[in-house]
Design an enzyme around this catalytic site. Structure first.
Site, short mmCIF file in Angstrom:
data_model
loop_
_atom_site.label_atom_id
_atom_site.label_comp_id
_atom_site.label_asym_id
_atom_site.label_seq_id
_atom_site.Cartn_x
_atom_site.Cartn_y
_atom_site.Cartn_z
N GLY A 1 19.27 -19.13 -15.69
CA GLY A 1 20.73 -19.08 -15.65
C GLY A 1 21.44 -19.40 -16.96
N ASN B 1 22.36 -17.31 -19.31
CA ASN B 1 23.44 -16.33 -19.54
C ASN B 1 24.66 -16.65 -18.68
OD1 ASN B 1 22.89 -13.98 -21.48
ND2 ASN B 1 20.93 -14.23 -20.43
N MET C 1 15.86 -10.75 -10.80
CA MET C 1 14.54 -10.15 -10.95
C MET C 1 14.18 -9.25 -9.77
SD MET C 1 13.92 -11.25 -13.87
CE MET C 1 12.22 -10.78 -14.12
N LEU D 1 18.15 -3.29 -7.36
CA LEU D 1 19.21 -3.10 -6.36
C LEU D 1 19.04 -1.73 -5.70
CD1 LEU D 1 22.19 -4.37 -8.50
CD2 LEU D 1 21.28 -5.50 -6.45
N ASN E 1 24.40 -5.40 -16.41
CA ASN E 1 23.10 -6.06 -16.58
C ASN E 1 22.88 -6.34 -18.05
OD1 ASN E 1 20.47 -6.99 -15.82
ND2 ASN E 1 19.62 -5.06 -16.57
N HIS F 1 19.69 -6.93 -20.88
CA HIS F 1 18.25 -6.74 -21.05
C HIS F 1 17.86 -7.15 -22.46
CE1 HIS F 1 14.33 -5.10 -20.19
NE2 HIS F 1 14.36 -4.53 -21.39
C1 GRF Z 1 17.39 -12.80 -20.08
O1 GRF Z 1 16.48 -12.63 -21.13
C2 GRF Z 1 17.98 -11.47 -19.67
O2 GRF Z 1 18.12 -10.58 -20.74
C3 GRF Z 1 16.97 -10.94 -18.68
O3 GRF Z 1 16.56 -12.09 -17.97
C4 GRF Z 1 16.71 -13.24 -18.80
C5 GRF Z 1 17.57 -14.20 -18.02
O4 GRF Z 1 17.71 -15.43 -18.69
N1 GRF Z 1 17.56 -9.93 -17.84
P1 GRF Z 1 18.70 -16.52 -18.12
O5 GRF Z 1 18.29 -16.77 -16.67
O6 GRF Z 1 20.09 -15.99 -18.23
O7 GRF Z 1 18.48 -17.74 -18.97
#
Ligand code: GRF
Length: 209
Positions: free
Chosen positions: A12, A14, A89, A92, A106, A108
């Site tokens: 989490g 982000n 993860m 959808l 999203n 990535h």
């Molecule tokens: C990030 O590297 C994002 O790009 C990918 O999953 C990871 C999530 O990290 N989709 P966090 O849970 O936000 O720390």
């Protein structure tokens, strides 16, 4: 104010970066709900500590669309305008994606279309690219595929392993996601084919994160 519905499965970071940018007033939006398919996701614990509304909707053993219907109900109840996948993860269903046309984002950890799917940083390192990065895109029915809102490049250093590279990319992810959300909430862009074309004002706004 745009109401965000964050969906996550893990750490989490982000989500937290977005929450911090909202709290400091840099990003004009509000987090309406944080949903996780994993009850023990650290991101959910953080969301609770911060006082956000949370919902844990376990996906294990559930059909994809059945789980997505439960998520949709929670998002609708929280009156969400924009869905933010932040380390969710699980794929959808096309049905779910159709409920929020152009309004699911999203992030990535690669410069798409290079290295979609799992372990993008490891894929980049093993391939031997000298530049990688992160991509924020609008979600369509294909994995890591929809129109690109924003990308940030990150050099791959000779001393890197997958962890140091992932950390350097993550620092850029934390800026990129808020910038992309600001673009979408301000709405001054057009999508032509796969291209997201920004107007002048938006291009300047972007630099504030
Ligand atoms: C990030 O590297 C994002 O790009 C990918 O999953 C990871 C999530 O990290 N989709 P966090 O849970 O936000 O720390």
């Amino acid at each position: 104010m745009t109401r965000l519905g964050v969906i996550l499965s893990g750490r989490g970071s982000n989500f937290l970066a977005i929450a911090d940018n909202i709290a400091s007033g840099k990003l004009k939006a509000e987090i309406a709900i944080v949903i996780s398919n994993c009850g023990d996701a650290p991101g959910v614990a953080t969301a609770k500590l911060r006082g956000f509304k949370t919902a844990v909707l376990p996906s294990k053993g559930r059909k994809r669309e059945e789980h997505d219907r439960a998520m949709l109900a929670a998002l609708r109840e929280a009156d969400v305008d924009l869905v933010i996948l932040a380390g969710y993860m699980r794929l959808l269903s096309p049905w779910f994606i159709q409920q929020f046309p152009g309004k699911i984002l999203n992030i990535h950890p690669s410069l798409l279309p290079a290295f979609p799917g799992l372990e993008a940083q490891k894929q980049a390192l093993e391939y031997g690219v000298q530049v990688t990065g992160c991509t924020v895109h609008i979600v369509d029915e294909h994995l890591d595929h929809g129109p690109i809102l924003l990308q940030k490049a990150v050099p791959v250093l000779p001393t890197d392993d997958e962890h140091t590279l992932a950390d350097r990319i993550l620092a850029q992810e934390h800026r990129a996601y808020s910038e992309a959300i600001a673009l979408v909430t301000e709405g001054n862009y057009r999508i032509v084919g796969r291209r997201v074309l920004l107007d002048q004002g938006n291009a300047q706004e972007k630099s504030s994160f």
